[in-house]
Design a protein around this motif. Structure first.
Motif, PDB file in Angstrom:
ATOM      1  N   ASP A 124       0.835  -1.205   0.000  1.00  0.00           N
ATOM      2  CA  ASP A 124       0.000   0.000   0.000  1.00  0.00           C
ATOM      3  C   ASP A 124       0.868   1.253   0.000  1.00  0.00           C
ATOM      4  N   GLN A 127       2.051   1.764  -3.441  1.00  0.00           N
ATOM      5  CA  GLN A 127       0.995   2.289  -4.307  1.00  0.00           C
ATOM      6  C   GLN A 127       0.802   3.789  -4.064  1.00  0.00           C
ATOM      7  N   LEU A 128       0.843   4.175  -2.779  1.00  0.00           N
ATOM      8  CA  LEU A 128       0.664   5.594  -2.457  1.00  0.00           C
ATOM      9  C   LEU A 128       1.779   6.416  -3.107  1.00  0.00           C
ATOM     10  N   LEU A 131       1.209   6.685  -6.800  1.00  0.00           N
ATOM     11  CA  LEU A 131       0.122   7.621  -7.110  1.00  0.00           C
ATOM     12  C   LEU A 131       0.566   9.070  -6.910  1.00  0.00           C
ATOM     13  N   GLU A 132       1.376   9.298  -5.890  1.00  0.00           N
ATOM     14  CA  GLU A 132       1.843  10.671  -5.654  1.00  0.00           C
ATOM     15  C   GLU A 132       2.771  11.117  -6.789  1.00  0.00           C
ATOM     16  N   SER A 135       0.671  11.851  -9.695  1.00  0.00           N
ATOM     17  CA  SER A 135      -0.007  13.137  -9.527  1.00  0.00           C
ATOM     18  C   SER A 135       0.956  14.285  -9.852  1.00  0.00           C
ATOM     19  N   ARG A 235       0.778 -15.351  -0.670  1.00  0.00           N
ATOM     20  CA  ARG A 235      -0.272 -15.527   0.340  1.00  0.00           C
ATOM     21  C   ARG A 235      -1.141 -16.737   0.000  1.00  0.00           C
TER      22      ARG A 235
ATOM     23  N   LEU B  49      -8.954  -5.917   4.607  1.00  0.00           N
ATOM     24  CA  LEU B  49      -7.555  -6.272   4.877  1.00  0.00           C
ATOM     25  C   LEU B  49      -7.351  -7.738   5.244  1.00  0.00           C
ATOM     26  N   ARG B  93      -5.265  12.345   1.986  1.00  0.00           N
ATOM     27  CA  ARG B  93      -4.443  12.463   0.765  1.00  0.00           C
ATOM     28  C   ARG B  93      -4.530  11.152  -0.037  1.00  0.00           C
ATOM     29  N   ALA B  94      -4.428  10.039   0.686  1.00  0.00           N
ATOM     30  CA  ALA B  94      -4.526   8.735   0.010  1.00  0.00           C
ATOM     31  C   ALA B  94      -5.912   8.570  -0.614  1.00  0.00           C
ATOM     32  N   LEU B  97      -6.186  10.396  -3.842  1.00  0.00           N
ATOM     33  CA  LEU B  97      -5.473   9.775  -4.960  1.00  0.00           C
ATOM     34  C   LEU B  97      -6.147   8.488  -5.416  1.00  0.00           C
ATOM     35  N   ASP B  98      -6.664   7.738  -4.455  1.00  0.00           N
ATOM     36  CA  ASP B  98      -7.309   6.461  -4.796  1.00  0.00           C
ATOM     37  C   ASP B  98      -8.216   6.065  -3.625  1.00  0.00           C
ATOM     38  N   LEU B 101      -7.430   2.734  -1.873  1.00  0.00           N
ATOM     39  CA  LEU B 101      -6.194   2.805  -1.080  1.00  0.00           C
ATOM     40  C   LEU B 101      -6.452   3.583   0.214  1.00  0.00           C
ATOM     41  N   ARG B 104      -8.202   1.433   2.616  1.00  0.00           N
ATOM     42  CA  ARG B 104      -7.305   0.445   3.241  1.00  0.00           C
ATOM     43  C   ARG B 104      -6.476   1.090   4.349  1.00  0.00           C
ATOM     44  N   PHE B 105      -5.965   2.285   4.080  1.00  0.00           N
ATOM     45  CA  PHE B 105      -5.173   2.975   5.109  1.00  0.00           C
ATOM     46  C   PHE B 105      -6.031   3.233   6.357  1.00  0.00           C
ATOM     47  N   ARG B 108      -6.682  -0.036   8.172  1.00  0.00           N
ATOM     48  CA  ARG B 108      -5.477  -0.510   8.884  1.00  0.00           C
ATOM     49  C   ARG B 108      -5.287   0.298  10.168  1.00  0.00           C
TER      50      ARG B 108
END
Lengths: 344, 323
Positions: A124, A127-128, A131-132, A135, A235, B49, B93-94, B97-98, B101, B104-105, B108
């Protein structure tokens, strides 16, 4: 009656009009952002490597532990008088061994699951970051598009100014306020030329900085996609092993379950191989791709004295014409490129 | 078997309602840890998750891979500490963007806060405490684990004056510190005898521990039958039409007042030799869909055993624990 001429209206620019200082600041900011992103990507790649290596080790340990259990089962299945005698004598010891192997297997499985959880959270983060970076690339692209649009608008006004100048200069009739008007038109021409050149410089500098930003984004995107696929596959394999390990509690089914477990552990072997090639691939990123990107950024920083645009004083009518021609030619080329892209 | 994602929350909340209605006592694995585990698994807390939701089809309880994912998250949450939590700004912010995502953050974050502050059932745990230190020392042992058939099991025993490890025993009582040392082999012994009958386990533990075994209990949470789970052949198949959660317990000891058998499913082992001076109490309690209660009654009548059952009624979705 003297002829009347008017100064063509100002171009409708979007956003702020750039200045030398602002462009310089923007260039430095983009480079600093790229450098910071490079450091972040490097750190993520290193973390990713350590997570993958630890996961690979845990998968290996799980497989080894499973092999011990398999060995114990094999000894149990051995026929022959001697094997039977040894088996009866060591029955209690074997029970202990087997129990330890099963408990050990559970512990290893828990360690694999912990690593997988860590890897999933890390995916994750990747991915962040991707994406940043995307952007950032998008906003640079938007800026380029905006600068080019402003450049075209400026070029059209330059054309209009030049046309008006020519008409006044070639006019055989008296022109009202001729001297003042010519003075104003010359000033506007020089001022507009500078703006067009600044827009051109803005687009050029962003284009130059766009490549490293794109490379970083692509690197991160690749890393994220591969890691996500890898974690998903590992997994699935580990879950299969987990189901078998849980079933090991059923003593009556143990030989069958151990045989099934062995096949899921063989699948873990495939996951381990994938880990190894994955680690090798990220090693390639660390030793080749990232230093290459770093060098590319350094090279950009070292270009000294790169002129962003000329001074107002040096602007001539030829230079104005050339700027306008260049802007209109670039716009036409971009339009043709757009058609070609659409046809592909 | 894998539960469809849309049914996971319903399943967990029904399970939780059953547990809370039956209110398992100290012979069972701790209720608080069970509830927290169910909360953690619930997509209402952990989003996607911890999915997919794998169920052990023999017991209808969460299977090892699903449980281990929650335990792995707990390990991460506790290792990282609260300072590793993302700020609201980072989550937003996440999200920008998505959306997936960002979700999920956020999940979590919620899950880690829950697991950092509250315990969940471990895969296996052996705890020894000194219950009495005046006169003859009495040690209480609790062994919690995921048992055969995936039930959550606690073996609990009380032993007076156990033999020290140096004398061939498995426990070292340190009276001055009110502490008990445990031989690692004891845990293996308890794991190995998961299928051993209670009376035989009593004999094994008596040999291994020395001293006087005052009380031994083995209590299980599960199975949890619900439509879609294949029922064992030796139970009324009509029970497939609803929800049935089992809590079963067997106790052998000198302090058991009278031997009783209140389990309609499993008869006592034939020819069981009860240790001298001890009595055995066995019970199985149910929490079931109201429509199934008459069927359970009939089952008990057929076996000559009174049935201890209460209705499992839908309850409102619990408000999320304040984190």
């Amino acid at each position: 009656m003297p002829q009347a001429f008017a100064v063509p209206p100002p171009a409708a620019y979007q956003g702020e009009r750039p200045t030398q200082a602002a462009l310089q600041r923007r260039r430095e900011q983009v480079r600093a952002d790229n450098k910071q992103a490079l450091t972040r990507v490097g750190s993520l790649v290193r973390t990713q490597q350590s997570i993958s290596q630890e996961l690979g080790q845990e998968l290996g340990a799980l497989q080894t532990q499973g092999a011990q259990l398999q060995e114990l089962e094999q000894r149990d299945r051995d026929t022959g008088l001697l094997a039977s005698l040894v088996r009866s004598l060591n029955r209690r010891q074997r029970l202990l061994e087997r129990s330890s192997a099963t408990e050990g297997l559970l512990e290893r499985y828990q360690a694999v699951t912990r690593q997988l959880g860590r890897a999933a959270a890390f995916t994750d983060e990747l991915q962040l970051c991707a994406l940043e970076l995307q952007s950032a690339v998008e906003s640079m692209n938007d800026e380029i598009v905006g600068a080019e649009r402003n450049r075209r608008r400026g070029a059209s006004r330059l054309d209009a100014l030049e046309r008006t100048l020519r008409e006044i200069e070639s006019s055989e009739e008296p022109v009202a306020g001729r001297t003042g008007l010519l003075d104003k038109l010359h000033f506007e021409l020089r001022h507009e030329t500078l703006l067009v050149e600044l827009f051109e410089a803005q687009a050029r500098l962003l284009r130059a900085e766009l490549d490293p930003a794109r490379s970083l984004r692509d690197t991160m995107l690749d890393l994220y996609q591969e890691m996500a696929g890898f974690v998903q596959a590992a997994r699935a394999n580990a879950d299969t092993a987990g189901r078998r390990i849980q079933a090991l509690g059923l003593a009556a089914d143990a030989p069958l379950v151990v045989a099934e477990l062995q096949s899921s552990l063989d699948e873990l072997g495939a996951a381990m191989q994938a880990t190894e090639s994955y680690i090798a691939q990220t090693q390639h990123l660390l030793v080749e791709v990232l230093p290459g990107l770093s060098a590319q950024l350094e090279a950009r920083v070292n270009i000294e004295g790169e002129d962003l645009a000329g001074d107002l004083e040096e602007v001539s009518r030829e230079r104005a014409r050339a700027s306008a021609d260049r802007a209109l030619r670039d716009a036409a080329l971009a339009e043709v490129d757009g058609w070609l892209d659409a046809d592909r | 078997m894998q539960l469809p994602d849309a049914r996971v929350g319903t399943y967990l909340r029904a399970f939780r309602a059953g547990l809370e209605a039956l209110a398992p006592h100290g012979d069972y694995v701790p209720l608080r840890e069970q509830i927290t585990l169910l909360e953690a698994l619930d997509p209402d807390c952990s989003g996607g998750l911890l999915l997919p939701a794998e169920i052990d089809s023999r017991a209808g309880l969460p299977a090892l891979p699903w449980l281990e994912r929650a335990r792995a998250e707990q390990g991460q949450a506790r290792a990282a500490g609260a300072h590793a939590d993302l700020s609201q700004l980072e989550i937003e912010r996440a999200y920008a963007l998505d959306k997936a995502l960002g979700a999920r953050f956020e999940a979590r974050q919620r899950l880690h806060r829950l697991l950092r502050n509250h315990d969940i059932l471990p895969a296996s745990r052996l705890v020894a405490v000194l219950k009495r230190s005046d006169g003859v020392p009495v040690v209480e042992l609790s062994y919690d684990h995921l048992a055969v058939g995936s039930a959550w099991e606690r073996v609990r025993l009380e032993v007076a004056a156990p033999a020290p490890i140096s004398g061939g025993g498995a426990l070292d009582v340190q009276l001055s510190q009110r502490a008990v040392g445990v031989h690692p082999g004891l845990r293996h012994l308890l794991a190995r005898h998961a299928l051993t009958s209670l009376v035989a386990l009593h004999a094994q533990l008596h040999d291994a521990l020395g001293g006087r075994l005052l009380r031994l209990s083995r209590s299980r949470v599960g199975p949890f039958w619900f439509p879609g789970i294949p029922l064992p052949r030796d139970v009324p198949q009509a029970l497939v039409a609803g929800l049935v959660l089992h809590l079963s317990s067997e106790v052998v000891g000198t302090e058991v007042r009278a031997s009783r058998h209140l389990d309609p499913w499993h008869a006592p082992p034939a020819g069981e030799l009860v240790p001298r001076g001890c009595r055995i109490y066995r019970e199985r309690r149910f929490c079931a869909s109201p429509a199934l209660l008459p069927e359970l009654e009939r089952w008990g009548d057929a076996r000559g055993v009174p049935v201890l059952a209460q209705p499992l009624t839908p309850r409102p979705v619990p408000t999320r624990r304040s984190l």
